[in-house]
Design an enzyme around this catalytic site. Structure first.
Site, PDB file in Angstrom:
ATOM      1  N   GLY A  52       1.111  -1.152   0.025  1.00  0.00           N
ATOM      2  CA  GLY A  52       0.034   0.159  -0.090  1.00  0.00           C
ATOM      3  C   GLY A  52       0.784   1.091  -0.112  1.00  0.00           C
ATOM      4  O   GLY A  52       1.747   1.538   0.859  1.00  0.00           O
ATOM      5  N   ARG A  94      10.286  -1.255  -4.470  1.00  0.00           N
ATOM      6  CA  ARG A  94       8.980  -1.315  -5.379  1.00  0.00           C
ATOM      7  C   ARG A  94       9.152   0.169  -6.237  1.00  0.00           C
ATOM      8  O   ARG A  94       9.345   1.048  -5.609  1.00  0.00           O
ATOM      9  CB  ARG A  94       7.843  -1.347  -4.594  1.00  0.00           C
ATOM     10  CG  ARG A  94       7.774  -2.957  -3.995  1.00  0.00           C
ATOM     11  CD  ARG A  94       6.317  -3.222  -3.643  1.00  0.00           C
ATOM     12  NE  ARG A  94       5.467  -3.471  -4.594  1.00  0.00           N
ATOM     13  CZ  ARG A  94       4.060  -3.513  -4.340  1.00  0.00           C
ATOM     14  NH1 ARG A  94       3.715  -3.467  -3.149  1.00  0.00           N
ATOM     15  NH2 ARG A  94       3.150  -3.991  -5.138  1.00  0.00           N
ATOM     16  N   GLN A 197      -5.601  -8.875  -2.094  1.00  0.00           N
ATOM     17  CA  GLN A 197      -5.777  -7.849  -1.201  1.00  0.00           C
ATOM     18  C   GLN A 197      -7.070  -7.589  -0.782  1.00  0.00           C
ATOM     19  O   GLN A 197      -7.517  -7.199   0.521  1.00  0.00           O
ATOM     20  CB  GLN A 197      -5.245  -6.572  -1.524  1.00  0.00           C
ATOM     21  CG  GLN A 197      -3.541  -6.366  -1.955  1.00  0.00           C
ATOM     22  CD  GLN A 197      -3.279  -6.853  -3.297  1.00  0.00           C
ATOM     23  OE1 GLN A 197      -3.962  -7.510  -3.859  1.00  0.00           O
ATOM     24  NE2 GLN A 197      -2.149  -6.399  -3.773  1.00  0.00           N
ATOM     25  N   ASP A 238      -1.447   4.737  -6.312  1.00  0.00           N
ATOM     26  CA  ASP A 238      -0.016   4.550  -5.871  1.00  0.00           C
ATOM     27  C   ASP A 238       0.813   5.679  -6.547  1.00  0.00           C
ATOM     28  O   ASP A 238       1.854   6.172  -6.201  1.00  0.00           O
ATOM     29  CB  ASP A 238       0.553   3.279  -6.566  1.00  0.00           C
ATOM     30  CG  ASP A 238       0.054   2.272  -5.853  1.00  0.00           C
ATOM     31  OD1 ASP A 238      -1.148   1.779  -5.944  1.00  0.00           O
ATOM     32  OD2 ASP A 238       0.827   1.604  -4.727  1.00  0.00           O
ATOM     33  N   LYS A 249      -4.021  -0.364  -8.314  1.00  0.00           N
ATOM     34  CA  LYS A 249      -3.765  -1.836  -8.508  1.00  0.00           C
ATOM     35  C   LYS A 249      -4.640  -2.186  -9.842  1.00  0.00           C
ATOM     36  O   LYS A 249      -5.693  -1.656 -10.016  1.00  0.00           O
ATOM     37  CB  LYS A 249      -4.568  -2.291  -7.321  1.00  0.00           C
ATOM     38  CG  LYS A 249      -4.757  -4.113  -7.132  1.00  0.00           C
ATOM     39  CD  LYS A 249      -3.391  -4.688  -7.334  1.00  0.00           C
ATOM     40  CE  LYS A 249      -2.353  -4.198  -6.367  1.00  0.00           C
ATOM     41  NZ  LYS A 249      -0.882  -4.611  -6.806  1.00  0.00           N
TER      42      LYS A 249
HETATM   43  O1  MRU Z   1       0.389  -3.997  -4.662  1.00  0.00           O
HETATM   44  P1  MRU Z   1      -0.017  -3.232  -3.402  1.00  0.00           P
HETATM   45  O2  MRU Z   1      -0.953  -3.945  -2.531  1.00  0.00           O
HETATM   46  O3  MRU Z   1       1.202  -2.389  -2.698  1.00  0.00           O
HETATM   47  O4  MRU Z   1      -1.197  -2.213  -4.015  1.00  0.00           O
HETATM   48  C1  MRU Z   1      -1.761  -1.230  -3.272  1.00  0.00           C
HETATM   49  C2  MRU Z   1      -2.687  -0.477  -3.888  1.00  0.00           C
HETATM   50  O5  MRU Z   1      -3.057  -0.555  -5.126  1.00  0.00           O
HETATM   51  C3  MRU Z   1      -3.577   0.585  -3.201  1.00  0.00           C
HETATM   52  O6  MRU Z   1      -4.737   0.708  -3.837  1.00  0.00           O
HETATM   53  C4  MRU Z   1      -2.635   1.939  -3.227  1.00  0.00           C
HETATM   54  O7  MRU Z   1      -1.560   1.629  -2.699  1.00  0.00           O
HETATM   55  C5  MRU Z   1      -3.408   2.904  -2.355  1.00  0.00           C
HETATM   56  S1  MRU Z   1      -3.276   2.570  -0.762  1.00  0.00           S
HETATM   57  C6  MRU Z   1      -3.852   3.559   0.249  1.00  0.00           C
END
Ligand code: MRU
Length: 354
Positions: A52, A94, A197, A238, A249
């Site tokens: 996240g 990442r 998730q 993100d 995502k």
């Molecule tokens: O791969 P992840 O689980 O890190 O991806 C997370 C997401 O895509 C969330 O929607 C994004 O980080 C916003 S979280 C407040």
């Protein structure tokens, strides 16, 4: 006493190191790891122990504290040179969530002029990043919930809650606030293949906070919209480009296309630390490609036919034209454009633009 709907925290500091709720094993196991150094933090981000966008940034900030503590103990005054490799390791963990680079930059700016033991000042800065994130989420919760007029149901994707942030959540923060204010009657969550998730984390978090949730396979979303069960799709991000294009995502873009087709409104909730004004459009956002094994297997069990290959982009980009509202702690941008995003980023806190 009223139910708080906000009891989960996944990231905290201890003298032994950074304490993280290991999200790889939820909901079956609630394991905590204590990470003693920046290498372990970088590895935990890469492996999705913590994930996240805002939570990744917060973890990286504490990673810098651990790097500085170790380097100062080992080499004293020359510690700034000694942590360069750790900063690089954290930055390489990442690629898509810009909060990671934002947090590293903020820590770098803080340590630039430091003399003597850097730990107290850097620890205070990391704590501030964590606390400010929670405050931003509460503010966005209020601003986003105010948009939920004539709303029966909402659909969310991935996990954007306390597990993905310092606490409370972005999109899930709006859902928490909307639920507490009786503006939402039903919360639907995509399971969010391949990493689940939604099924594993969002469902765990909402059930724990006494908010009923209905899961659906990602591919059921269009059918749900056609039935008229949801009036808003609410997601996090993100990285948001200067023109309002939003990376989130994988699967978010399909939701936005489907939402527009069905007259369902589409809200993105993200703190300004997620906005990257150095990137003109979503086409420039680096999209992480993850291991094929995440698609070929489920919970460690192979589900695909032997010999099949898999394509596993972790994020996609939703064009600004498909977005009805971007909610930040500084205000709400309706129908985002480059001009409105620039105005938001130049505005004082808590003012709105539309
Ligand atoms: O791969 P992840 O689980 O890190 O991806 C997370 C997401 O895509 C969330 O929607 C994004 O980080 C916003 S979280 C407040």
């Amino acid at each position: 006493m009223p139910v708080s709907h906000d009891n989960v925290r996944a990231v905290s500091w201890t003298e032994q190191g950074l304490r993280l709720l290991d999200q790889r094993y939820l909901p079956n196991r609630e394991d905590y790891l204590t990470l003693p150094d920046a290498t372990a933090v970088a590895q935990a981000i890469r492996d999705m122990v913590v994930r996240g966008a805002p939570a990744i940034g917060i973890a990286a900030a504490y990673g810098v504290v651990l790097a500085a503590r170790q380097a100062y103990a080992a080499v004293g005054a020359d510690w700034k040179n000694a942590i360069i490799a750790d900063l690089d390791r954290l930055a390489a963990s990442r690629p898509t969530a810009v909060n990671l680079f934002w947090a590293l930059e903020r820590m770098r700016a803080r340590f630039a002029g430091l003399q003597g033991d850097p730990v107290p000042a850097l620890l205070a800065e990391a704590h501030s990043i964590l606390e400010e994130d929670i405050q931003a989420n509460r503010r966005m919760g209020e601003l986003g919930a105010a948009l939920l007029t004539d709303t029966q149901g909402v659909l969310t994707h991935c996990n954007t809650g306390s597990l993905a942030t310092g606490g409370y959540g972005t999109a899930l923060g709006v859902i928490r606030s909307g639920w507490a204010q009786d503006r939402i009657q039903s919360v639907y969550a995509d399971e969010t293949r391949p990493w689940l998730q939604g099924a594993r984390l969002t469902a765990w978090e909402l059930v724990r906070d006494s908010i009923p949730v209905t899961l659906l396979a990602d591919s059921a979303a269009a059918h749900l919209m056609r039935q008229g069960n949801v009036q808003w799709v609410i997601v996090g991000s993100d990285r948001i480009a200067a023109n309002g294009d939003v990376a989130n995502k994988i699967g978010t873009y399909s939701l936005a296309v489907n939402a527009r087709h069905h007259g369902v409104r589409f809200m993105v909730v993200a703190p300004t630390s997620t906005i990257d004004m150095n990137i003109k459009t979503g086409a420039e956002i680096p999209i992480e490609s993850r291991d094929a094994a995440e698609v070929l297997a489920l919970a460690g069990q192979q589900v695909a036919a032997n010999g099949a290959q898999a394509w596993n982009p972790a994020f996609d980009v939703t064009p600004a034209a498909l977005i009805d509202a971007i909610v930040t702690e500084r205000g709400v941008v309706l129908a985002p454009t480059a001009e409105k995003m620039a105005k938001l980023m130049g505005l004082a806190r808590h003012s709105a633009s539309s």
